[in-house]
Write a protein that holds these residues in place. Structure first.
Motif, PDB file in Angstrom:
ATOM      1  N   GLY A  26       0.590  -0.979  -0.110  1.00  0.00           N
ATOM      2  CA  GLY A  26      -0.267  -0.144   0.340  1.00  0.00           C
ATOM      3  C   GLY A  26       0.972   1.272  -0.130  1.00  0.00           C
ATOM      4  N   HIS A  27       0.626   2.091  -0.277  1.00  0.00           N
ATOM      5  CA  HIS A  27       1.340   3.577  -0.288  1.00  0.00           C
ATOM      6  C   HIS A  27       0.194   4.634  -0.325  1.00  0.00           C
ATOM      7  CE1 HIS A  27      -0.621   5.592  -4.682  1.00  0.00           C
ATOM      8  NE2 HIS A  27      -1.409   4.978  -3.871  1.00  0.00           N
ATOM      9  N   ALA A  28       0.781   6.416  -0.664  1.00  0.00           N
ATOM     10  CA  ALA A  28       0.707   7.354  -0.097  1.00  0.00           C
ATOM     11  C   ALA A  28       0.860   6.863   1.087  1.00  0.00           C
ATOM     12  CB  ALA A  28      -0.726   8.015  -0.797  1.00  0.00           C
ATOM     13  N   CYS A  29      -0.830   7.873   1.886  1.00  0.00           N
ATOM     14  CA  CYS A  29      -1.263   8.326   2.903  1.00  0.00           C
ATOM     15  C   CYS A  29      -1.342   6.711   3.701  1.00  0.00           C
ATOM     16  CB  CYS A  29      -2.161   9.072   3.216  1.00  0.00           C
ATOM     17  SG  CYS A  29      -1.237  10.067   3.457  1.00  0.00           S
ATOM     18  N   GLY A  30      -1.403   5.620   2.837  1.00  0.00           N
ATOM     19  CA  GLY A  30      -1.996   3.780   3.178  1.00  0.00           C
ATOM     20  C   GLY A  30      -1.099   2.984   3.862  1.00  0.00           C
ATOM     21  N   GLU A  31      -0.126   4.061   4.124  1.00  0.00           N
ATOM     22  CA  GLU A  31       1.538   2.722   3.354  1.00  0.00           C
ATOM     23  C   GLU A  31       1.357   2.105   4.836  1.00  0.00           C
ATOM     24  OE1 GLU A  31       4.926   4.594   1.787  1.00  0.00           O
ATOM     25  OE2 GLU A  31       5.808   3.559   4.047  1.00  0.00           O
ATOM     26  N   PRO A  32       0.918   1.152   5.183  1.00  0.00           N
ATOM     27  CA  PRO A  32       1.648   0.484   6.448  1.00  0.00           C
ATOM     28  C   PRO A  32       2.985  -0.881   6.883  1.00  0.00           C
ATOM     29  CG  PRO A  32       1.793  -1.322   4.518  1.00  0.00           C
ATOM     30  CD  PRO A  32       2.077  -0.187   4.143  1.00  0.00           C
ATOM     31  N   THR A  33       3.050   0.849   7.278  1.00  0.00           N
ATOM     32  CA  THR A  33       4.674   1.507   8.209  1.00  0.00           C
ATOM     33  C   THR A  33       5.262   0.437   9.507  1.00  0.00           C
ATOM     34  OG1 THR A  33       3.022   2.392   9.718  1.00  0.00           O
ATOM     35  CG2 THR A  33       3.982   4.126   7.758  1.00  0.00           C
ATOM     36  N   ASP A  34       4.240  -0.631   9.821  1.00  0.00           N
ATOM     37  CA  ASP A  34       5.055  -1.067  10.683  1.00  0.00           C
ATOM     38  C   ASP A  34       5.525  -2.549  10.390  1.00  0.00           C
ATOM     39  OD1 ASP A  34       3.481   0.514  13.151  1.00  0.00           O
ATOM     40  OD2 ASP A  34       2.814  -0.725  13.793  1.00  0.00           O
ATOM     41  N   VAL A  35       4.060  -2.669   8.961  1.00  0.00           N
ATOM     42  CA  VAL A  35       5.034  -3.950   9.164  1.00  0.00           C
ATOM     43  C   VAL A  35       6.122  -3.850   7.951  1.00  0.00           C
ATOM     44  CG1 VAL A  35       4.764  -5.976   6.898  1.00  0.00           C
ATOM     45  CG2 VAL A  35       2.580  -5.400   8.841  1.00  0.00           C
ATOM     46  N   LEU A  36       6.328  -3.119   7.057  1.00  0.00           N
ATOM     47  CA  LEU A  36       7.709  -2.416   6.085  1.00  0.00           C
ATOM     48  C   LEU A  36       8.787  -2.114   6.807  1.00  0.00           C
ATOM     49  CD1 LEU A  36       6.078   0.188   3.636  1.00  0.00           C
ATOM     50  CD2 LEU A  36       6.186  -2.691   3.464  1.00  0.00           C
ATOM     51  N   ALA A  37       8.207  -1.777   8.851  1.00  0.00           N
ATOM     52  CA  ALA A  37       9.502  -1.465   9.676  1.00  0.00           C
ATOM     53  C   ALA A  37      10.321  -2.969   9.508  1.00  0.00           C
ATOM     54  CB  ALA A  37       9.063  -1.058  10.759  1.00  0.00           C
ATOM     55  N   ALA A  38       9.221  -4.168  10.159  1.00  0.00           N
ATOM     56  CA  ALA A  38       9.685  -4.912  10.420  1.00  0.00           C
ATOM     57  C   ALA A  38      10.123  -6.027   8.959  1.00  0.00           C
ATOM     58  CB  ALA A  38       8.232  -6.070  11.113  1.00  0.00           C
ATOM     59  N   MET A  39       9.392  -5.339   8.277  1.00  0.00           N
ATOM     60  CA  MET A  39      10.210  -6.110   6.434  1.00  0.00           C
ATOM     61  C   MET A  39      11.728  -6.028   6.638  1.00  0.00           C
ATOM     62  SD  MET A  39       8.866  -5.591   2.862  1.00  0.00           S
ATOM     63  CE  MET A  39       9.505  -4.111   3.050  1.00  0.00           C
ATOM     64  N   VAL A  40      11.901  -3.941   6.825  1.00  0.00           N
ATOM     65  CA  VAL A  40      13.555  -3.939   6.761  1.00  0.00           C
ATOM     66  C   VAL A  40      14.158  -4.443   8.082  1.00  0.00           C
ATOM     67  CG1 VAL A  40      14.698  -2.296   6.853  1.00  0.00           C
ATOM     68  CG2 VAL A  40      12.656  -2.031   5.301  1.00  0.00           C
ATOM     69  N   ALA A  41      13.481  -4.968   9.050  1.00  0.00           N
ATOM     70  CA  ALA A  41      14.593  -5.332  10.571  1.00  0.00           C
ATOM     71  C   ALA A  41      14.148  -6.686  10.226  1.00  0.00           C
ATOM     72  CB  ALA A  41      13.819  -5.069  11.102  1.00  0.00           C
ATOM     73  N   ASN A  42      13.968  -7.526   8.563  1.00  0.00           N
ATOM     74  CA  ASN A  42      14.527  -8.969   8.503  1.00  0.00           C
ATOM     75  C   ASN A  42      15.216  -9.202   7.463  1.00  0.00           C
ATOM     76  OD1 ASN A  42      14.377 -11.359   9.416  1.00  0.00           O
ATOM     77  ND2 ASN A  42      12.840 -11.473   7.765  1.00  0.00           N
ATOM     78  N   CYS A  43      15.848  -7.991   6.984  1.00  0.00           N
ATOM     79  CA  CYS A  43      16.581  -8.002   5.833  1.00  0.00           C
ATOM     80  C   CYS A  43      17.849  -8.311   5.313  1.00  0.00           C
ATOM     81  CB  CYS A  43      17.484  -6.251   5.175  1.00  0.00           C
ATOM     82  SG  CYS A  43      18.512  -5.723   6.365  1.00  0.00           S
ATOM     83  N   GLU A  44      18.368  -9.293   6.139  1.00  0.00           N
ATOM     84  CA  GLU A  44      18.805 -10.094   5.823  1.00  0.00           C
ATOM     85  C   GLU A  44      18.634 -11.259   5.744  1.00  0.00           C
ATOM     86  OE1 GLU A  44      22.398  -9.694   6.406  1.00  0.00           O
ATOM     87  OE2 GLU A  44      22.518  -7.379   7.409  1.00  0.00           O
ATOM     88  N   ALA A  45      17.713 -11.366   5.792  1.00  0.00           N
ATOM     89  CA  ALA A  45      16.725 -13.025   5.236  1.00  0.00           C
ATOM     90  C   ALA A  45      16.732 -12.551   4.181  1.00  0.00           C
ATOM     91  CB  ALA A  45      15.943 -13.454   6.326  1.00  0.00           C
ATOM     92  N   TYR A  46      16.610 -11.452   3.684  1.00  0.00           N
ATOM     93  CA  TYR A  46      16.021 -11.338   2.069  1.00  0.00           C
ATOM     94  C   TYR A  46      17.295 -11.182   0.693  1.00  0.00           C
ATOM     95  CZ  TYR A  46      12.123 -10.034   4.951  1.00  0.00           C
ATOM     96  OH  TYR A  46      11.022 -10.236   5.636  1.00  0.00           O
ATOM     97  N   GLU A  47      17.465 -11.705  -0.216  1.00  0.00           N
ATOM     98  CA  GLU A  47      18.024 -11.624  -1.234  1.00  0.00           C
ATOM     99  C   GLU A  47      17.244 -11.212  -2.359  1.00  0.00           C
ATOM    100  OE1 GLU A  47      21.119 -14.141  -3.531  1.00  0.00           O
ATOM    101  OE2 GLU A  47      21.683 -14.094  -0.965  1.00  0.00           O
ATOM    102  N   ASN A  48      16.988 -10.266  -3.089  1.00  0.00           N
ATOM    103  CA  ASN A  48      16.044  -9.572  -4.203  1.00  0.00           C
ATOM    104  C   ASN A  48      14.647  -9.579  -3.736  1.00  0.00           C
ATOM    105  OD1 ASN A  48      18.284  -9.365  -5.834  1.00  0.00           O
ATOM    106  ND2 ASN A  48      18.820 -11.038  -6.636  1.00  0.00           N
ATOM    107  N   VAL A  49      14.330  -8.959  -3.118  1.00  0.00           N
ATOM    108  CA  VAL A  49      12.356  -8.840  -2.830  1.00  0.00           C
ATOM    109  C   VAL A  49      12.633  -7.521  -3.495  1.00  0.00           C
ATOM    110  CG1 VAL A  49      11.178  -8.363  -1.097  1.00  0.00           C
ATOM    111  CG2 VAL A  49      12.765 -10.584  -0.640  1.00  0.00           C
ATOM    112  N   GLU A  50      11.395  -7.392  -4.809  1.00  0.00           N
ATOM    113  CA  GLU A  50      11.133  -6.414  -4.988  1.00  0.00           C
ATOM    114  C   GLU A  50       9.992  -6.047  -4.404  1.00  0.00           C
ATOM    115  OE1 GLU A  50      10.330  -7.001  -9.125  1.00  0.00           O
ATOM    116  OE2 GLU A  50       8.903  -6.110  -9.626  1.00  0.00           O
ATOM    117  N   ILE A  51      10.320  -4.534  -4.738  1.00  0.00           N
ATOM    118  CA  ILE A  51       8.735  -3.858  -3.560  1.00  0.00           C
ATOM    119  C   ILE A  51       8.339  -2.978  -4.741  1.00  0.00           C
ATOM    120  CG2 ILE A  51       8.159  -2.447  -2.130  1.00  0.00           C
ATOM    121  CD1 ILE A  51       9.862  -4.367  -0.937  1.00  0.00           C
TER     122      ILE A  51
END
Ligand code: COA
Length: 433
Positions: free
Chosen positions: A30-55
């Motif tokens: 989701g984007h603009a003012c509807g961005e799901p900020t909590d889940v996106l923050a958790a995704m970034v915190a988990n970045c070491e688990a990912y390679e080439n995840v396309e956003i």
């Protein structure tokens, strides 16, 4: 299981939810003012688990930490619209831009051009039937959720419940992350003398009973200031912000003359402050639909006297509009501009307006130019354009020859640049201005 049990069986923490994302997945958020900020923050915190995840998303309004330098091996970004947070990454080649009319973005997901592995969305809590509202952002978010293999929903009790076709049932969600945080806000822009002059010119083209589409920013807000004496205006717009609330409260926007969705404000996403979000919450006057409906030119055209007001970076002598790049550098995207220009062109008594200040870079650059900058995109073509407005007046281009168009445009250019534009005119057309 009853609805409550189904709901509870899906509740996980943000950290648990983002473990469902796998390397190589395409994630549409989701984007603009509807961005799901909590889940996106958790995704970034988990970045070491990912390679080439396309956003994939459009207007980034949050922190966009997945775009920071050094994140490239974990995340790639495919922007369908470039904004403040993604501009540098796209310019530096750390992210990509995919051109697409906003109305056609859902098709990218539905027809397999960009198949969606995971959709991360933000919703209001469910009603008694288990339906959650997409709140401030329906647009491509709902279509992406409908065709994603996995749907992760941040269910936020602060998300307004918007009406229309703006719901998804709990049964269609795979993982629910409960949240309680304020929705991202966009503060009203500062409106200066230039914007007021442009707003006044635009408003002079708006007849009582018109249906409006307004873009984002100071110019659309300035237009609203000058509409206070109009009657029975309607809204069918990609987005609205706070200015519209004021005109509803003043009795100017009633939607009474609308052919389609009579009496309703029709939009696909919202960007404003809490005032706007409180206004739309549970308000049957405001109907939200996906962007493939709201922005479809054929749908837009069903409103009589459709007036669309958008902006531009450059307009050349022929009337070609660049609204998305500075030379080869992608600045934004087409968004809904062409969707609405074409819709307004097909609407009975409809008009399209490109409204912009006559100069950029603190007056150093004319936005009316003989030729677009090398590499610049043509966003709205010369056959579609009609009114161009600057603080110096209105140029009406439809039905005008190339020579007449150039004259009309030079007459609304900043006086500082008119002489050099006239010289170019005389060279090109082999005649006196
Ligand atoms: N040459 C060089 N720089 C230019 C320029 C030009 N011709 N025109 C604008 N710029 C620069 C400005 O100086 C400014 O830079 P700054 O931020 O460093 O001051 C920046 O580009 C933005 O210009 P501005 O005129 O303030 O833009 P805006 O916020 O009013 O947005 C568009 C204008 C055209 C970019 C925007 O309306 C857009 O993206 N349109 C396409 C999408 C659309 O129409 N959607 C429809 C409805 S939402």
């Amino acid at each position: 299981m009853n609805l409550q049990e189904i709901y509870e069986s899906k509740v996980v923490t943000a950290e648990q939810a983002v473990r469902k994302i796998k390397s190589g997945n395409r994630v549409v958020t989701g984007h603009a003012c509807g961005e799901p900020t909590d889940v996106l923050a958790a995704m970034v915190a988990n970045c070491e688990a990912y390679e080439n995840v396309e956003i994939v998303h459009m207007v980034p309004m949050g922190k966009a930490e997945y775009l920071k330098k050094g994140m490239e091996t974990h995340f790639t970004h495919n922007a369908v619209f470039v904004g403040g947070c993604s501009r540098e990454a796209v310019a530096e080649g750390r992210a990509d831009f995919t051109p697409c009319y906003f109305s056609k973005v859902p098709e990218l997901f539905q027809k397999g051009y960009l198949p969606v592995d995971v959709a991360i969305i933000q919703l209001s809590p469910p009603d008694k039937n288990g339906n959650c509202s997409f709140g401030v952002s329906n647009d491509y978010t709902k279509p992406a959720a409908k065709c994603a293999k996995i749907v992760i929903a941040e269910v936020n009790d602060k998300m307004p419940k918007t009406m229309g076709d703006s719901f998804i049932n709990v049964s269609e969600i795979d993982y629910i992350v409960e949240a309680s945080h304020a929705i991202i806000e966009l503060q009203p822009p500062k409106i200066g003398e230039i914007e007021r002059a442009i707003g006044g010119h635009c408003a002079s083209l708006v007849e009582d009973g018109s249906t409006l589409q307004l873009g984002i920013g100071a110019i659309p807000d300035a237009v609203l200031l000058f509409l206070k004496n109009k009657k029975d205006l309607g809204i069918h717009s990609e987005m609205i912000s706070d200015g519209v609330v004021e005109l509803v409260e003043a009795g100017v926007i009633t939607g009474k003359s609308k052919v389609l969705h009579n009496g309703k404000i029709v939009v696909t996403f919202l960007m404003g402050t809490k005032r706007l979000y409180d206004f739309v919450d549970n308000n049957p006057m405001v109907e939200m639909y996906s962007v493939d409906y709201v922005n479809d030119p054929v749908v837009v055209a069903q409103n009589n006297k459709m007036v669309c007001i958008n902006s531009a970076i450059q307009v050349d002598f022929m009337g070609q509009v660049n609204a998305e790049s500075i030379g080869l550098t992608q600045f934004s995207g087409v968004g809904g501009q062409v969707d609405f220009v074409r819709g307004a062109n097909m609407s009975k008594d409809g008009i399209s307006i490109m409204a912009m200040s006559s100069t950029a870079a603190k007056g150093k650059i004319s936005k009316i130019v003989p030729i677009l900058d090398e590499g610049a995109a043509v966003t709205t073509g010369r056959n579609d354009v009609n009114y161009v407005v600057t603080e110096y007046g209105i140029a009406q281009l439809k039905g005008k020859s190339l020579r007449q168009r150039a004259r009309a445009l030079i007459n609304i250019a900043h006086p500082y640049f008119r002489n050099e534009l006239i010289l170019e005119f005389e060279k090109r057309f082999n005649c006196e201005f």
